[in-house]
Motif scaffolding. Structure first.
Motif, PDB file in Angstrom:
ATOM      1  N   ASN A  67      31.251  26.757  38.850  1.00 29.89           N
ATOM      2  CA  ASN A  67      31.679  26.128  40.129  1.00 29.89           C
ATOM      3  C   ASN A  67      33.249  26.362  40.093  1.00 29.89           C
ATOM      4  O   ASN A  67      33.939  25.572  39.684  1.00 29.89           O
ATOM      5  N   TYR A  68      33.320  27.502  41.031  1.00 30.58           N
ATOM      6  CA  TYR A  68      34.767  27.631  41.332  1.00 30.58           C
ATOM      7  C   TYR A  68      34.605  28.722  42.639  1.00 30.58           C
ATOM      8  O   TYR A  68      33.455  29.092  42.779  1.00 30.58           O
ATOM      9  N   ASN A  69      35.513  28.956  43.176  1.00 33.39           N
ATOM     10  CA  ASN A  69      35.546  29.533  44.583  1.00 33.39           C
ATOM     11  C   ASN A  69      36.095  30.846  44.063  1.00 33.39           C
ATOM     12  O   ASN A  69      37.117  30.981  43.750  1.00 33.39           O
ATOM     13  N   LYS A  70      35.345  31.923  44.360  1.00 31.64           N
ATOM     14  CA  LYS A  70      35.638  33.285  43.875  1.00 31.64           C
ATOM     15  C   LYS A  70      36.721  33.850  45.005  1.00 31.64           C
ATOM     16  O   LYS A  70      37.587  34.489  44.427  1.00 31.64           O
ATOM     17  N   ASP A  71      36.980  33.414  46.021  1.00 34.72           N
ATOM     18  CA  ASP A  71      38.156  33.914  46.991  1.00 34.72           C
ATOM     19  C   ASP A  71      39.412  33.364  46.532  1.00 34.72           C
ATOM     20  O   ASP A  71      40.408  33.872  46.458  1.00 34.72           O
ATOM     21  N   SER A  72      39.572  32.000  46.266  1.00 30.68           N
ATOM     22  CA  SER A  72      40.430  31.094  45.652  1.00 30.68           C
ATOM     23  C   SER A  72      40.824  32.006  44.412  1.00 30.68           C
ATOM     24  O   SER A  72      42.218  32.291  44.182  1.00 30.68           O
ATOM     25  N   LEU A  73      40.066  32.206  43.283  1.00 30.83           N
ATOM     26  CA  LEU A  73      40.432  32.755  42.066  1.00 30.83           C
ATOM     27  C   LEU A  73      40.936  34.011  42.344  1.00 30.83           C
ATOM     28  O   LEU A  73      42.140  34.380  41.708  1.00 30.83           O
ATOM     29  N   ILE A  74      40.722  35.200  43.189  1.00 33.59           N
ATOM     30  CA  ILE A  74      41.104  36.443  43.617  1.00 33.59           C
ATOM     31  C   ILE A  74      42.585  36.168  44.061  1.00 33.59           C
ATOM     32  O   ILE A  74      43.573  36.912  43.677  1.00 33.59           O
ATOM     33  N   TRP A  75      42.581  35.200  45.137  1.00 35.55           N
ATOM     34  CA  TRP A  75      43.920  34.931  45.901  1.00 35.55           C
ATOM     35  C   TRP A  75      45.074  34.732  44.632  1.00 35.55           C
ATOM     36  O   TRP A  75      46.144  34.988  44.619  1.00 35.55           O
ATOM     37  N   TYR A  76      44.589  33.498  43.911  1.00 38.45           N
ATOM     38  CA  TYR A  76      45.682  32.872  42.911  1.00 38.45           C
ATOM     39  C   TYR A  76      45.831  34.036  41.836  1.00 38.45           C
ATOM     40  O   TYR A  76      47.193  34.223  41.396  1.00 38.45           O
ATOM     41  N   LEU A  77      44.856  34.725  41.495  1.00 37.68           N
ATOM     42  CA  LEU A  77      45.132  35.786  40.390  1.00 37.68           C
ATOM     43  C   LEU A  77      46.205  36.755  40.739  1.00 37.68           C
ATOM     44  O   LEU A  77      47.019  37.253  39.853  1.00 37.68           O
ATOM     45  N   LYS A  78      45.942  37.315  42.240  1.00 38.33           N
ATOM     46  CA  LYS A  78      46.969  38.568  42.509  1.00 38.33           C
ATOM     47  C   LYS A  78      48.169  37.685  42.513  1.00 38.33           C
ATOM     48  O   LYS A  78      49.248  38.407  42.102  1.00 38.33           O
ATOM     49  N   ASP A  79      48.417  36.624  43.055  1.00 36.95           N
ATOM     50  CA  ASP A  79      49.624  35.808  43.109  1.00 36.95           C
ATOM     51  C   ASP A  79      50.353  35.540  41.728  1.00 36.95           C
ATOM     52  O   ASP A  79      51.481  36.028  41.478  1.00 36.95           O
TER      53      ASP A  79
END
Length: 434
Positions: free
Chosen positions: A96-108
């Motif tokens: 249960n996590y949002n993939k787009d959020s994960l990618i955005w935060y990981l890049k940040d």
């Protein structure tokens, strides 16, 4: 007393040795500096690799704080993060996590921790035991064309995200640009220094060759000129006209010595024209018996002047023969005979030859002042003269024995010395036989 020229040439010889040691030391220092620089470049590369890995792990830890990736509380993040290979990082997730959020935060997070290179991200589903999607993060510092890579599957009992850095090594090396540039400058300076040292040493080497030519010219003409001087003095005697046989004998001596000097001029010019350490010898069939007869004949006027006794001992059953450069070998024997006459107040010289295993030996033994054993090793060095005893009272440049050794070395032979102070000296040349 030792002549000023002998002292000067000896000092020049010492300076030459000092220069060789300076060049050798400088060369070793350059090698050490290059080795140390390469060692530190490798250490810095390893450090940059570790820093990169650490920053990626910090970015993933920060991601756990930004996004709820797992259902249970995270107490030990090191258990959730894996580094299966140099370019791959794996971290555990829930469902249960949002993939787009994960990618955005990981890049940040990657940007915050200066991981400025591109990355491929794959999402692994433990139920299907395969990657269900893939994303690409562009680099902040450089642009790369995305390339599809086959991702290795690491089977786990939980979902996870796999990060792959395809240009990791290129990025790490780019972080070392300052070190590469400084090392390149250092290497260029060292190469310039090495070339300068080589050029300087070569010029010094060429100067020594010229000096050797002059010194050998001076030394090797000394004996023939002395013989010619004695012969001319005899020919100037009034009674010589009444002794036609003696007149003819000394006239022949002058003629032979003149021919010898002509040959030596040609030989010395050959030596001066070459940069090689070895003498340019030309081997031919040589009779040792005839060679020794001719050498003794050339030295005979000096022996008569010093009232010396010369005893030639040769095998009665055979004529010794070898392949050698006759002129050079004769010159070596004449040099040793001249020394034997020089360093004995009442010279008694024994010249012998024979076979020793597969070699032929030529021995010259005298009853001179002898040489202490501690000086034996340096006797064949250029410009070296024994610094004790009556040797100082004898003129010379310390070149004779050095030149003799060069001749024997060029014939692939050896020369040894056996000497007892106050008793005499024996020089023994051992040469390959036929």
């Amino acid at each position: 007393m030792r002549s000023k020229f002998a002292i000067g040439t000896y000092i020049d010889g010492m300076r030459s040795k000092t220069l060789k040691w300076i060049v050798l030391t400088a060369t070793l220092l350059i090698i050490v500096i290059v080795g140390v620089q390469l060692y530190w470049l490798n250490k810095i590369y390893s450090l940059e690799q570790k820093t990169f890995n650490m920053n990626v792990v910090k970015s993933i830890r920060g991601l756990y704080e930004d996004v709820k990736l797992v259902d249970s509380p995270v107490n030990h993040l090191q258990d959730y993060i894996e580094h299966p290979s140099p370019d791959y990082f794996l971290f555990r997730t829930g469902s249960n996590y949002n993939k787009d959020s994960l990618i955005w935060y990981l890049k940040d997070e990657l940007n915050d921790f200066d991981v400025l290179t591109d990355a491929h991200i794959s999402f692994y589903n433990s139920g299907k035991q395969k990657y269900i999607s893939r994303e690409y993060i562009t680099a902040a510092a450089a642009r790369y064309d995305p390339v599809v890579f086959p991702f290795p599957v690491y089977e786990r009992q939980h979902d996870y995200v796999l990060i792959y850095f395809p240009h990791r090594n290129k990025y790490v090396l780019s972080q070392m640009n300052f070190w590469f540039i400084s090392s390149a400058v250092l290497f260029i300076v060292l190469i310039g220094l090495a070339v300068s040292l080589f050029y300087f040493y070569r010029q010094k080497f060429l100067a020594e060759i010229q000096k050797d030519f002059v010194n050998n010219f001076t030394h090797e003409f000394k004996t023939p000129l002395a013989v010619m001087k004695i012969s001319s003095d005899v020919l100037l005697q009034e009674k010589i006209i009444q002794q036609p046989e003696r007149l003819h004998q000394y006239a022949m001596i002058i003629q032979n010595q003149t021919m010898h000097l002509q040959k030596q001029v040609e030989r010395l010019l050959q030596v001066a024209a070459t940069e090689r350490k070895e003498l340019p010898i030309q081997k031919n069939h040589v009779s040792v018996n005839d060679l020794l007869d001719e050498a003794i004949t050339k030295i005979q006027p000096l022996a008569v002047e010093k009232k010396a006794s010369l005893d030639l001992q040769l095998p009665e059953t055979e004529n010794l023969e070898l392949q050698a450069d006759r002129a050079h070998l004769e010159l070596a024997i004449v040099n040793l005979l001249e020394n034997a006459l020089k360093y004995a107040p009442d010279p008694k010289i024994i010249v012998s030859a024979g076979k020793e295993n597969d070699h032929i030996f030529i021995s010259i033994k005298d009853n001179g002042i002898g040489i202490d054993k501690k000086y034996h090793k340096r006797l064949f060095e250029k410009f070296y003269r024994v610094p004790t005893g009556d040797v100082h009272n004898v003129k010379g440049f310390g070149l004779g024995l050095s030149f003799v050794k060069r001749i024997i070395d060029a014939h692939h032979g050896v020369i040894t010395i056996n000497s007892i102070p106050g008793i005499g000296t024996e020089f023994k040349m051992l040469l390959p036989g036929n």
